[in-house]
Design an enzyme around this catalytic site. Structure first.
Site: not given
Length: 477
Positions: A412, A416, A432
């Protein structure tokens, strides 16, 4: 890249803004090249030739139009893998025009061979990398001479010519004029702020974009007031500040005079942060109903890669508000004070070298758990030592793998960071919560399966899903 001359001429006669930045028109009877939106008297089709880039037009011997100003054309987004590499290298050129650039160094940064880079530039821009670099330097110098009061010697340095003599020689050879010919009768003093406009391809949902940034500002570094984005800047050994406001099909950017030597990097940073090179029509077409309600939504980038990455690590498994608090403490403790016109913007974020030299206990004292402090130091060390590049142009998959190799950075966080610091349009922060909630609280596996239909624009899809959650909250409040 193949161009249809008849279609290009039709776009030129119609002043079709959709072609702006995609096509440049050379007029053989005048030796001038223009943007399709130019309002000069339309020349005959028989004297027009068409080029995929300003550099290709200049390589063919044309000079830039002083009315439509090709240097103000909007940028382009990459539509496929080869274009991604070509545009990444072009972006590196635009951000480092004052540096000593070579084809070998550019190719190394984007992870390909010199030969492959030359082929890609020929394919996508119609010229060799060296020709592209020369044109970008000339157009930047032209812009600085037209729009600012900087001394011509400073313009030469900022645009990468090294000396006034080199700038004058280049202008005489390619534009058949002296640099001072672009100067108006009255110019602001060299100590005044520098003002620029940055074009984009409409629509741009500026309000939604600046709201996203406002919710994640770092105290001391950034501020949003009445729609104006303000921040401190640390670039190429100089420091200063900038402000961004919306204009007519452009953003109005103000830079402090102290950033004169770093104008290319500063403007490139604003373009990244506001995703000004995006093609919203292509994104909307690919995402379909998901994007139709928000056609101007952009993918917020990052002005400073290490700043954005550290903030992402600080924000792991806590709320956005809590992450802002920690980032503000981090900046206050390790940043450097700066005078700006705004009391709330008073510090520059620490450099990667400064962060890498910190101890775990120094960071932990701010309320950061020790494991996260270790990750921040390791991340900064990799950037400071040149092992990790956190900006567009970095090899995406290799960078994500490097990030995930650091203890404490999972898929994640890595995606990002890729989504914002690398401006990778296909980044997907797997698992997410907001994405799953917007899709009806499906499982991470089901969300991943749905996301396959959004390639290669999954990062834009994520932004639309996050935005839909906010709209739902507003509707029920």
């Amino acid at each position: 890249m193949e161009l249809d001359p008849d279609r290009c001429y039709d776009a030129f006669t119609a002043h079709d803004a959709r072609f702006d930045g995609r096509v440049f028109v050379g007029v053989r009877s005048t030796g001038i090249y223009c943007r399709p939106v130019c309002r000069v008297r339309t020349p005959r089709r028989s004297v027009c030739t068409f080029y995929v880039s300003a550099a290709a037009a200049e390589a063919a011997g044309f000079r830039p139009c002083l009315r439509c100003r090709p240097e103000l054309a909007p940028g382009l987004s990459a539509m496929d893998a080869s274009a991604t590499l070509a545009h990444a290298a072009a972006g590196l050129i635009d951000a480092h025009l004052a540096d000593d650039l070579s084809v070998a160094s550019l190719a190394g940064k984007v992870g390909i061979t010199d030969r492959h880079l030359r082929r890609l530039f020929r394919e996508h821009f119609g010229v060799a990398p060296a020709d592209y670099l020369r044109t970008r330097r000339l157009l930047l110098a032209k812009r600085l001479l037209t729009d600012t009061g900087l001394p011509v010697t400073d313009v030469a340095a900022a645009a990468g010519f090294g000396s006034l003599r080199a700038l004058e020689a280049a202008f005489q050879r390619h534009y058949r004029m002296v640099p001072s010919a672009l100067r108006g009768p009255r110019r602001p003093g060299a100590d005044d702020a520098l003002h620029f406009t940055l074009s984009y391809r409409p629509p741009l949902d500026y309000a939604r974009l600046v709201d996203f940034l406002a919710g994640r500002t770092i105290a001391g570094v950034e501020q949003v007031v009445d729609g104006e984005y303000r921040r401190s800047v640390r670039l190429d050994g100089v420091r200063g500040w900038l402000g961004v406001r919306p204009g007519k099909a452009a953003l109005e950017v103000t830079l402090s005079a102290s950033l004169a030597a770093a104008v290319p990097a500063a403007l490139a940073g604003v373009r990244r942060l506001f995703d000004l090179d995006a093609d919203p029509a292509a994104v909307t077409q690919a995402l379909g109903p998901l994007a139709e309600a928000r056609p101007g939504l952009r993918l917020p980038g990052a002005f400073d890669g290490i700043e954005m990455a550290v903030r992402a690590v600080l924000g792991q498994q806590i709320t956005v508000k809590a992450a802002r608090t920690l980032a503000g403490r981090f900046t206050a403790a390790f940043g450097t004070a700066l005078d700006t016109p705004w009391a709330a913007v008073n510090t520059t974020f620490p450099t990667a070298e400064r962060i890498a030299a910190l101890s775990v206990s120094q960071i932990a004292e701010l309320g950061v758990i020790r494991r996260r402090a270790e990750v921040i130091i390791a991340l900064a060390a990799a950037v400071a030592e040149g092992r990790l590049m956190l900006s567009p142009g970095a090899p995406v998959q290799d960078t994500i793998a490097q990030l995930q190799a650091l203890p404490g950075i999972g898929p994640w966080t890595a995606h990002y960071i890729a989504m914002r610091a690398l401006a990778w349009p296909d980044a997907y922060p797997d698992g997410d919560y907001g994405v799953r909630a917007a899709l009806g609280m499906c499982s991470a596996r089901e969300a991943r399966q749905q996301a396959e239909a959004w390639r290669p624009w999954r990062a834009y899809a994520v932004m639309h899903l996050w935005a839909s959650l906010g709209e739902a909250e507003e509707a029920t409040s």
